[in-house]
Design a protein around this motif. Structure first.
Motif, PDB file in Angstrom:
ATOM      1  N   LYS A  49       0.830  -1.207   0.000  1.00  0.00           N
ATOM      2  CA  LYS A  49       0.000   0.000   0.000  1.00  0.00           C
ATOM      3  C   LYS A  49       0.871   1.267   0.000  1.00  0.00           C
ATOM      4  CE  LYS A  49      -4.225  -1.741   2.250  1.00  0.00           C
ATOM      5  NZ  LYS A  49      -5.178  -1.211   1.250  1.00  0.00           N
ATOM      6  N   THR A  50       1.933   1.232   0.797  1.00  0.00           N
ATOM      7  CA  THR A  50       2.812   2.399   0.882  1.00  0.00           C
ATOM      8  C   THR A  50       3.580   2.597  -0.419  1.00  0.00           C
ATOM      9  OG1 THR A  50       3.002   2.048   3.271  1.00  0.00           O
ATOM     10  CG2 THR A  50       4.646   3.467   2.247  1.00  0.00           C
ATOM     11  N   ALA A  51       4.017   1.508  -1.028  1.00  0.00           N
ATOM     12  CA  ALA A  51       4.711   1.611  -2.316  1.00  0.00           C
ATOM     13  C   ALA A  51       3.777   2.159  -3.392  1.00  0.00           C
ATOM     14  CB  ALA A  51       5.254   0.243  -2.727  1.00  0.00           C
ATOM     15  N   ASN A  52       2.521   1.759  -3.368  1.00  0.00           N
ATOM     16  CA  ASN A  52       1.552   2.314  -4.322  1.00  0.00           C
ATOM     17  C   ASN A  52       1.332   3.799  -4.090  1.00  0.00           C
ATOM     18  OD1 ASN A  52       0.694   0.183  -6.124  1.00  0.00           O
ATOM     19  ND2 ASN A  52      -0.236  -0.824  -4.364  1.00  0.00           N
ATOM     20  N   LEU A  53       1.276   4.220  -2.836  1.00  0.00           N
ATOM     21  CA  LEU A  53       1.172   5.642  -2.513  1.00  0.00           C
ATOM     22  C   LEU A  53       2.408   6.391  -3.014  1.00  0.00           C
ATOM     23  CD1 LEU A  53      -0.119   8.047  -0.893  1.00  0.00           C
ATOM     24  CD2 LEU A  53       1.183   7.220   1.090  1.00  0.00           C
ATOM     25  N   LEU A  54       3.571   5.821  -2.772  1.00  0.00           N
ATOM     26  CA  LEU A  54       4.830   6.464  -3.143  1.00  0.00           C
ATOM     27  C   LEU A  54       4.961   6.585  -4.658  1.00  0.00           C
ATOM     28  CD1 LEU A  54       7.549   7.562  -2.097  1.00  0.00           C
ATOM     29  CD2 LEU A  54       8.386   5.203  -2.048  1.00  0.00           C
ATOM     30  N   GLN A  55       4.664   5.518  -5.374  1.00  0.00           N
ATOM     31  CA  GLN A  55       4.813   5.517  -6.826  1.00  0.00           C
ATOM     32  C   GLN A  55       3.688   6.259  -7.531  1.00  0.00           C
ATOM     33  OE1 GLN A  55       6.163   2.053  -9.635  1.00  0.00           O
ATOM     34  NE2 GLN A  55       3.988   1.753  -9.247  1.00  0.00           N
ATOM     35  N   GLY A  56       2.465   6.097  -7.025  1.00  0.00           N
ATOM     36  CA  GLY A  56       1.313   6.695  -7.682  1.00  0.00           C
ATOM     37  C   GLY A  56       1.062   8.131  -7.270  1.00  0.00           C
ATOM     38  N   ASP A  57       0.588   8.339  -6.064  1.00  0.00           N
ATOM     39  CA  ASP A  57       0.199   9.669  -5.603  1.00  0.00           C
ATOM     40  C   ASP A  57       1.384  10.621  -5.464  1.00  0.00           C
ATOM     41  OD1 ASP A  57      -2.081   8.165  -5.380  1.00  0.00           O
ATOM     42  OD2 ASP A  57      -2.662   8.953  -3.424  1.00  0.00           O
ATOM     43  N   LEU A  58       2.551  10.089  -5.056  1.00  0.00           N
ATOM     44  CA  LEU A  58       3.711  10.948  -4.805  1.00  0.00           C
ATOM     45  C   LEU A  58       4.678  10.990  -5.986  1.00  0.00           C
ATOM     46  CD1 LEU A  58       4.396   9.883  -1.108  1.00  0.00           C
ATOM     47  CD2 LEU A  58       2.992  11.784  -1.939  1.00  0.00           C
ATOM     48  N   ALA A  59       4.397  10.206  -7.018  1.00  0.00           N
ATOM     49  CA  ALA A  59       5.158  10.222  -8.283  1.00  0.00           C
ATOM     50  C   ALA A  59       6.644   9.965  -8.093  1.00  0.00           C
ATOM     51  CB  ALA A  59       4.930  11.546  -9.018  1.00  0.00           C
ATOM     52  N   ALA A  60       7.006   9.100  -7.147  1.00  0.00           N
ATOM     53  CA  ALA A  60       8.406   8.759  -6.925  1.00  0.00           C
ATOM     54  C   ALA A  60       8.779   7.532  -7.743  1.00  0.00           C
ATOM     55  CB  ALA A  60       8.661   8.490  -5.446  1.00  0.00           C
ATOM     56  N   ASP A 140      -1.576  13.318   5.314  1.00  0.00           N
ATOM     57  CA  ASP A 140      -1.589  12.444   6.489  1.00  0.00           C
ATOM     58  C   ASP A 140      -1.516  10.993   5.997  1.00  0.00           C
ATOM     59  OD1 ASP A 140      -2.139  10.912   8.754  1.00  0.00           O
ATOM     60  OD2 ASP A 140      -3.612  12.333   9.542  1.00  0.00           O
ATOM     61  N   TYR A 141      -0.429  10.327   6.305  1.00  0.00           N
ATOM     62  CA  TYR A 141      -0.215   8.949   5.859  1.00  0.00           C
ATOM     63  C   TYR A 141      -1.385   8.043   6.230  1.00  0.00           C
ATOM     64  CZ  TYR A 141       2.065   4.308   5.791  1.00  0.00           C
ATOM     65  OH  TYR A 141       2.393   2.983   5.581  1.00  0.00           O
ATOM     66  N   ALA A 142      -1.880   8.187   7.450  1.00  0.00           N
ATOM     67  CA  ALA A 142      -2.946   7.312   7.925  1.00  0.00           C
ATOM     68  C   ALA A 142      -4.255   7.533   7.168  1.00  0.00           C
ATOM     69  CB  ALA A 142      -3.174   7.516   9.424  1.00  0.00           C
ATOM     70  N   VAL A 143      -4.402   8.679   6.551  1.00  0.00           N
ATOM     71  CA  VAL A 143      -5.580   8.967   5.735  1.00  0.00           C
ATOM     72  C   VAL A 143      -5.389   8.450   4.317  1.00  0.00           C
ATOM     73  CG1 VAL A 143      -6.992  10.814   4.724  1.00  0.00           C
ATOM     74  CG2 VAL A 143      -6.221  10.988   7.106  1.00  0.00           C
ATOM     75  N   GLU A 144      -4.187   8.608   3.795  1.00  0.00           N
ATOM     76  CA  GLU A 144      -3.914   8.317   2.388  1.00  0.00           C
ATOM     77  C   GLU A 144      -3.672   6.845   2.089  1.00  0.00           C
ATOM     78  OE1 GLU A 144      -4.270  10.647   0.187  1.00  0.00           O
ATOM     79  OE2 GLU A 144      -4.532  12.225   1.694  1.00  0.00           O
ATOM     80  N   VAL A 145      -3.087   6.104   3.032  1.00  0.00           N
ATOM     81  CA  VAL A 145      -2.627   4.753   2.699  1.00  0.00           C
ATOM     82  C   VAL A 145      -3.721   3.686   2.670  1.00  0.00           C
ATOM     83  CG1 VAL A 145      -1.989   3.860   4.992  1.00  0.00           C
ATOM     84  CG2 VAL A 145      -0.605   3.262   2.977  1.00  0.00           C
ATOM     85  N   PRO A 146      -4.787   3.761   3.480  1.00  0.00           N
ATOM     86  CA  PRO A 146      -5.749   2.649   3.487  1.00  0.00           C
ATOM     87  C   PRO A 146      -6.386   2.357   2.134  1.00  0.00           C
ATOM     88  CG  PRO A 146      -6.070   4.017   5.422  1.00  0.00           C
ATOM     89  CD  PRO A 146      -5.123   4.759   4.523  1.00  0.00           C
ATOM     90  N   GLY A 147      -6.607   3.363   1.325  1.00  0.00           N
ATOM     91  CA  GLY A 147      -7.274   3.162   0.043  1.00  0.00           C
ATOM     92  C   GLY A 147      -6.357   2.697  -1.072  1.00  0.00           C
ATOM     93  N   GLN A 148      -5.076   2.551  -0.789  1.00  0.00           N
ATOM     94  CA  GLN A 148      -4.137   2.107  -1.819  1.00  0.00           C
ATOM     95  C   GLN A 148      -4.283   0.604  -2.081  1.00  0.00           C
ATOM     96  OE1 GLN A 148      -2.160   4.251  -3.510  1.00  0.00           O
ATOM     97  NE2 GLN A 148      -2.935   5.963  -2.279  1.00  0.00           N
ATOM     98  N   GLY A 149      -3.809   0.170  -3.236  1.00  0.00           N
ATOM     99  CA  GLY A 149      -3.924  -1.229  -3.625  1.00  0.00           C
ATOM    100  C   GLY A 149      -3.115  -2.167  -2.749  1.00  0.00           C
ATOM    101  N   ASP A 150      -3.600  -3.403  -2.618  1.00  0.00           N
ATOM    102  CA  ASP A 150      -2.941  -4.400  -1.780  1.00  0.00           C
ATOM    103  C   ASP A 150      -1.818  -5.138  -2.503  1.00  0.00           C
ATOM    104  OD1 ASP A 150      -4.638  -3.881   0.375  1.00  0.00           O
ATOM    105  OD2 ASP A 150      -6.149  -5.279  -0.358  1.00  0.00           O
ATOM    106  N   ARG A 151      -1.685  -4.916  -3.788  1.00  0.00           N
ATOM    107  CA  ARG A 151      -0.586  -5.507  -4.552  1.00  0.00           C
ATOM    108  C   ARG A 151       0.176  -4.394  -5.251  1.00  0.00           C
ATOM    109  NH1 ARG A 151      -3.018 -11.042  -7.345  1.00  0.00           N
ATOM    110  NH2 ARG A 151      -3.729 -12.024  -5.387  1.00  0.00           N
TER     111      ARG A 151
END
Length: 251
Positions: A49-60, A140-151
């Motif tokens: 989930k965090t990697a999806n946030l990092l790659q997708g929403d944060l464009a890293a 807020d990480y705790a707000v953003e990460v739950p909706g990210q993909g599980d894979r």
């Protein structure tokens, strides 16, 4: 660990394939009384989930620097493996001004504002709770990460030879992190799933990162990660070592 594991993310993938239900990270905060235990599967889900946030929403992506202004904490361990999954450089040397993304705990928000890129804040509350009021200028990480993909699948394959970690004035490639973790696991006597290291070391040195995450992951063992361990007396530490079936103590 498999012979083909060349990055920390590879080590996690192998651990997941071997035994997803076993404990991987058990976290204590002796200032708050918090205890959290994450199995390999649960930890890997947080990483995905965090990697999806990092790659997708944060464009890293590969080569981007992610400054981690965080203490030794189970969520910091998640971010370290998420960076490895994406191919981003996890910078725990506290240089947010040079970072593309900064990830900050509540005590480092002012320093984190030096980053001109994306900013993420972690409340570091029990059970991964969110801020009562999100800090201005931060997601807020705790707000953003739950909706990210599980894979998670990286847009670009991660090259083990590329830079992966900056700590205490040294820079390591992903392959070097794995090699050093394997060597440390052997030196500490960590062998197999029963190996369990208790670490009270901070995450601002290689020794702390290795004892608190990488060596246990490389050995197929697990870590009892303790924050504010100095608040625990000798009797309390002995009891924890016995209760958690710790085989190695690093503090």
């Amino acid at each position: 660990m498999n012979a083909t594991d060349r990055t920390p993310a590879d080590l996690l993938t192998s651990a997941l394939a071997a035994d997803p239900g076993r404990p991987l990270v058990t976290f204590y905060d002796d200032a708050t009384g918090e205890r959290v235990e994450l199995s390999v599967a649960t930890f890997a889900n947080w990483v995905a989930k965090t990697a999806n946030l990092l790659q997708g929403d944060l464009a890293a992506g590969p080569g981007d620097r992610v400054a981690l202004l965080l203490p030794a904490h189970w969520q910091t361990a998640v971010w370290l493996l998420a960076c490895s999954s994406v191919g981003a450089v996890a910078d725990v040397a506290w240089d947010p001004a040079a970072a593309d993304v900064v990830v900050s705990g509540p005590d480092a928000l002012e320093a984190a504002r030096a980053c001109r890129g994306e900013r993420v804040a972690l409340a570091l509350r029990p059970l991964g709770g969110r801020f009562p009021q999100p800090p201005a200028g931060f997601a807020d990480y705790a707000v953003e990460v739950p909706g990210q993909g599980d894979r998670f699948a990286p847009f670009t394959p991660v090259d083990p030879a590329d830079s992966a970690l900056i700590v205490a004035g040294a820079e390591y490639s992903a392959a070097e992190v794995v090699e050093k973790a394997v060597a440390d696991a052997g030196a500490l006597g960590l062998t197999g799933p029963g190996a369990r290291v208790l670490s009270g070391l901070p995450y601002d040195t290689w020794e702390g990162l290795s004892a608190g995450l990488y060596a246990a992951l490389a050995s197929g063992g697990s870590v009892v990660l303790c924050r504010n361990l100095d608040r625990l007396d000798a009797e309390g530490l002995d009891q924890r070592v016995e209760t958690e079936r710790v085989t190695v103590v690093r503090r």
